[in-house]
Scaffold this motif. Structure first.
Motif, mmCIF file in Angstrom:
data_model
loop_
_atom_site.group_PDB
_atom_site.id
_atom_site.type_symbol
_atom_site.label_atom_id
_atom_site.label_comp_id
_atom_site.label_asym_id
_atom_site.label_seq_id
_atom_site.Cartn_x
_atom_site.Cartn_y
_atom_site.Cartn_z
ATOM 1 N N ARG A 195 -37.739 54.713 -8.509
ATOM 2 C CA ARG A 195 -37.771 54.070 -9.948
ATOM 3 C C ARG A 195 -37.078 54.075 -10.022
ATOM 4 O O ARG A 195 -36.758 53.182 -10.782
ATOM 5 C CB ARG A 195 -38.714 55.084 -10.990
ATOM 6 N N ASN A 196 -36.113 54.735 -9.788
ATOM 7 C CA ASN A 196 -34.316 54.538 -9.743
ATOM 8 C C ASN A 196 -33.824 53.142 -8.994
ATOM 9 O O ASN A 196 -33.909 52.273 -9.609
ATOM 10 C CB ASN A 196 -33.847 56.213 -9.096
ATOM 11 N N ARG A 197 -34.543 53.442 -8.109
ATOM 12 C CA ARG A 197 -34.156 52.017 -7.159
ATOM 13 C C ARG A 197 -34.768 51.239 -8.056
ATOM 14 O O ARG A 197 -34.058 50.275 -7.310
ATOM 15 C CB ARG A 197 -35.252 52.624 -5.586
ATOM 16 N N ILE A 198 -35.960 51.108 -7.674
ATOM 17 C CA ILE A 198 -36.435 49.759 -8.660
ATOM 18 C C ILE A 198 -35.754 49.219 -9.757
ATOM 19 O O ILE A 198 -35.202 48.136 -9.989
ATOM 20 C CB ILE A 198 -38.085 49.938 -9.589
ATOM 21 N N ALA A 199 -35.367 50.523 -10.274
ATOM 22 C CA ALA A 199 -34.106 50.051 -11.923
ATOM 23 C C ALA A 199 -33.282 49.554 -11.210
ATOM 24 O O ALA A 199 -32.322 48.284 -12.664
ATOM 25 C CB ALA A 199 -34.193 51.267 -12.506
ATOM 26 N N ARG A 200 -32.524 50.487 -10.427
ATOM 27 C CA ARG A 200 -31.043 49.551 -10.241
ATOM 28 C C ARG A 200 -31.424 48.132 -9.729
ATOM 29 O O ARG A 200 -30.609 47.373 -9.965
ATOM 30 C CB ARG A 200 -30.394 50.555 -8.928
ATOM 31 N N ASP A 201 -31.980 47.884 -8.684
ATOM 32 C CA ASP A 201 -33.442 46.175 -7.913
ATOM 33 C C ASP A 201 -32.549 45.290 -9.530
ATOM 34 O O ASP A 201 -32.580 44.565 -9.670
ATOM 35 C CB ASP A 201 -34.197 45.717 -7.582
ATOM 36 N N MET A 202 -33.608 46.131 -10.280
ATOM 37 C CA MET A 202 -34.156 45.500 -11.789
ATOM 38 C C MET A 202 -32.546 44.519 -12.650
ATOM 39 O O MET A 202 -32.493 43.942 -12.987
ATOM 40 C CB MET A 202 -35.198 45.752 -12.802
ATOM 41 N N HIS A 203 -32.041 45.632 -12.256
ATOM 42 C CA HIS A 203 -30.717 45.951 -13.196
ATOM 43 C C HIS A 203 -29.669 44.684 -12.716
ATOM 44 O O HIS A 203 -29.361 43.412 -13.162
ATOM 45 C CB HIS A 203 -29.781 47.050 -13.403
ATOM 46 N N ASP A 262 -40.570 45.499 0.044
ATOM 47 C CA ASP A 262 -39.625 46.264 -0.200
ATOM 48 C C ASP A 262 -38.822 44.063 -0.454
ATOM 49 O O ASP A 262 -39.848 43.528 -0.845
ATOM 50 C CB ASP A 262 -38.943 46.164 0.850
ATOM 51 N N LEU A 263 -37.756 44.413 -1.433
ATOM 52 C CA LEU A 263 -37.451 42.548 -1.489
ATOM 53 C C LEU A 263 -36.672 42.420 -0.788
ATOM 54 O O LEU A 263 -35.964 43.212 0.671
ATOM 55 C CB LEU A 263 -36.141 43.196 -2.344
ATOM 56 N N PRO A 264 -36.314 41.305 0.013
ATOM 57 C CA PRO A 264 -35.977 40.307 0.965
ATOM 58 C C PRO A 264 -34.606 40.807 1.553
ATOM 59 O O PRO A 264 -33.724 41.062 0.505
ATOM 60 C CB PRO A 264 -35.929 38.922 0.713
ATOM 61 N N THR A 265 -34.534 41.445 2.572
ATOM 62 C CA THR A 265 -32.862 42.195 2.455
ATOM 63 C C THR A 265 -31.571 40.834 2.271
ATOM 64 O O THR A 265 -31.952 40.199 3.201
ATOM 65 C CB THR A 265 -33.025 43.091 3.836
ATOM 66 N N PRO A 266 -31.036 41.042 2.266
ATOM 67 C CA PRO A 266 -30.000 39.644 2.140
ATOM 68 C C PRO A 266 -28.859 40.177 2.750
ATOM 69 O O PRO A 266 -28.401 41.441 3.703
ATOM 70 C CB PRO A 266 -29.212 39.862 0.689
ATOM 71 N N THR A 300 -27.640 48.736 4.096
ATOM 72 C CA THR A 300 -25.944 49.431 4.106
ATOM 73 C C THR A 300 -25.832 47.795 4.115
ATOM 74 O O THR A 300 -24.692 47.260 3.171
ATOM 75 C CB THR A 300 -25.370 48.976 5.359
ATOM 76 N N HIS A 301 -26.662 46.916 4.658
ATOM 77 C CA HIS A 301 -26.560 45.229 3.634
ATOM 78 C C HIS A 301 -26.877 44.715 2.743
ATOM 79 O O HIS A 301 -26.284 44.508 1.928
ATOM 80 C CB HIS A 301 -27.452 43.992 4.835
ATOM 81 N N LEU A 302 -28.047 45.437 1.885
ATOM 82 C CA LEU A 302 -28.307 45.140 0.448
ATOM 83 C C LEU A 302 -27.647 45.853 -0.148
ATOM 84 O O LEU A 302 -27.006 45.203 -1.546
ATOM 85 C CB LEU A 302 -29.699 45.597 0.180
#
Length: 398
Positions: A195-203, A262-266, A300-302
């Motif tokens: 949840r924290n990871r998703i919250a960071r990505d959402m932010h 997962d989100l696409p990794t940049p 690390t890329h992300l």
């Protein structure tokens, strides 16, 4: 001290005691000792009835009855068979003190019973003379003592084994329960981390996208009278940014529903696209990227991308729009170092106190095995992040 036992178990104990008394009552009544023997039999029945509920009371009652037998000369020994069950229960259900008293009773009671049966001959006040230690009385005493110790000791030992087995089963159940609680706690921690990871990505997604959209909308509103073509460019940027943010948010919502994906990794090329997107908002960016290739993991890329994204978003929201933002990325065999520096206006709030972005950048760097610092001196704001290469160890930021 009375032990808490189920009603069915207590009823079973009372039933067993009643059956014991009824089975031995006819032979006791027809024996030579009459009513005293019946009293002793009923007393042992009571001791059997409470042997598991209160081993202490049961053992004390057995000793009282044994003394009554010796003092009264009641040698009807059929009722004494209850002692074996009582000793068993002292070891199986008693506490440490009762278990020791039960063992002492088995040893001491065997000696007293053997002495009484071999020497006193039913006279409780008799005293042995010199010939009592001669054959055959001493041999009779030794045989009686060995037999009594064997039977009494075996009863106590079986109870001790039952206690050890029950303790092992309870320990196994407690261990299984602890493992279940541990697995549940680990699962809850994993869920909270996700949840924290998703919250960071959402932010990061929402904050960055909205900052770009707001900047483009404000710019288009100001220049629409003098440069109508710029309005189309701004609307195109707003559309692309919103569409990309919507796609990322959909992936995050899919993770919340199904706990997968997962989100696409940049990749490295996405940083240049990020810089171009931020330049389109009117932000001036002077970027310098070291061409040295370094192997970075997907995480690390992300982290590198999100830290750069958050730093530029903070520069857009809190920085001086008339001065350029410098972005430097240096690489070596140990990892990559990102530095983002921008000027700030005196009246604008610091990113450190205006949201959760700075804390999120530090947490991302830490999870990737690196470090991130964000400092300001009143006129500028600098974010420095070091992230390790794949297979390298963490080092500090100079």
């Amino acid at each position: 001290m009375l032990r808490k036992r189920s009603i069915s178990r207590q009823v079973l104990d009372v039933t067993y005691a009643v059956v014991f008394v009824l089975l031995l009552l006819p032979s006791t009544l027809s024996g030579p000792y009459g009513s005293p023997a019946v009293v002793v039999l009923i007393g042992f029945g009571l001791a059997l009835a409470v042997r598991r509920r209160s081993p202490r009371l049961s053992l004390a009652l057995a000793w009282v009855l044994a003394v009554v037998q010796m003092v009264g000369g009641v040698l009807d020994l059929s009722a004494d068979t209850a002692i074996f069950a009582i000793l068993y229960c002292t070891a199986a259900y008693g506490d440490n003190v009762i278990r020791r008293l039960g063992l002492a009773s088995a040893v001491g009671g065997g000696v007293i019973a053997a002495l009484y049966l071999a020497y006193v001959d039913g006279n409780p006040f008799g005293s042995p003379t010199e010939e009592v230690y001669q054959e055959p009385r001493f041999l009779q005493f030794a045989l009686l003592l060995a037999g009594l110790w064997a039977m009494l000791g075996l009863s106590w030992a079986l109870g001790r084994l039952a206690y050890a087995r029950r303790s092992a089963i309870e320990s196994a159940h407690a261990r299984e329960l602890a493992e279940v609680h541990q697995a549940r706690a680990e699962h809850e921690v994993a869920i909270e981390q996700e949840r924290n990871r998703i919250a960071r990505d959402m932010h990061d997604i929402v904050a960055h996208s909205l900052a770009v959209v707001i900047a483009q909308a404000d710019g288009a509103r100001y220049v629409r009278a003098v440069d109508p073509a710029a309005v189309d460019t701004a609307l195109t940027t707003i559309s692309d940014t919103a569409r990309e943010a919507l796609s990322d948010v959909r992936v995050l919502l899919g993770q919340l529903r199904h706990s997968q994906g997962d989100l696409p990794t940049p990749g490295p090329g996405d940083l240049e696209r990020l810089f171009d997107q931020m330049r389109a908002t009117g932000l001036t960016i002077d970027s310098s990227i070291d061409p040295t290739e370094v192997s970075l993991g997907a995480g690390t890329h992300l982290a590198l991308y999100r830290i750069a994204q958050e730093s530029l978003t903070n520069a857009l929201r809190h920085g001086d729009p008339d001065r350029p933002v410098t972005v430097t990325i240096e690489s070596d065999s140990a990892g990559v170092e990102l530095t983002v520096r921008n000027s700030v206006l005196p009246r604008r709030s610091s990113p450190e106190t205006s949201g959760h972005g700075v804390a999120g950048m530090k947490e991302r760097a830490s999870l990737a095995g690196g470090m991130c610092t964000a400092t300001g001196d009143g006129s500028s704001w600098t974010v420095t992040a070091w992230l390790p290469a794949a297979g390298s160890s963490t080092k500090g930021i100079n």
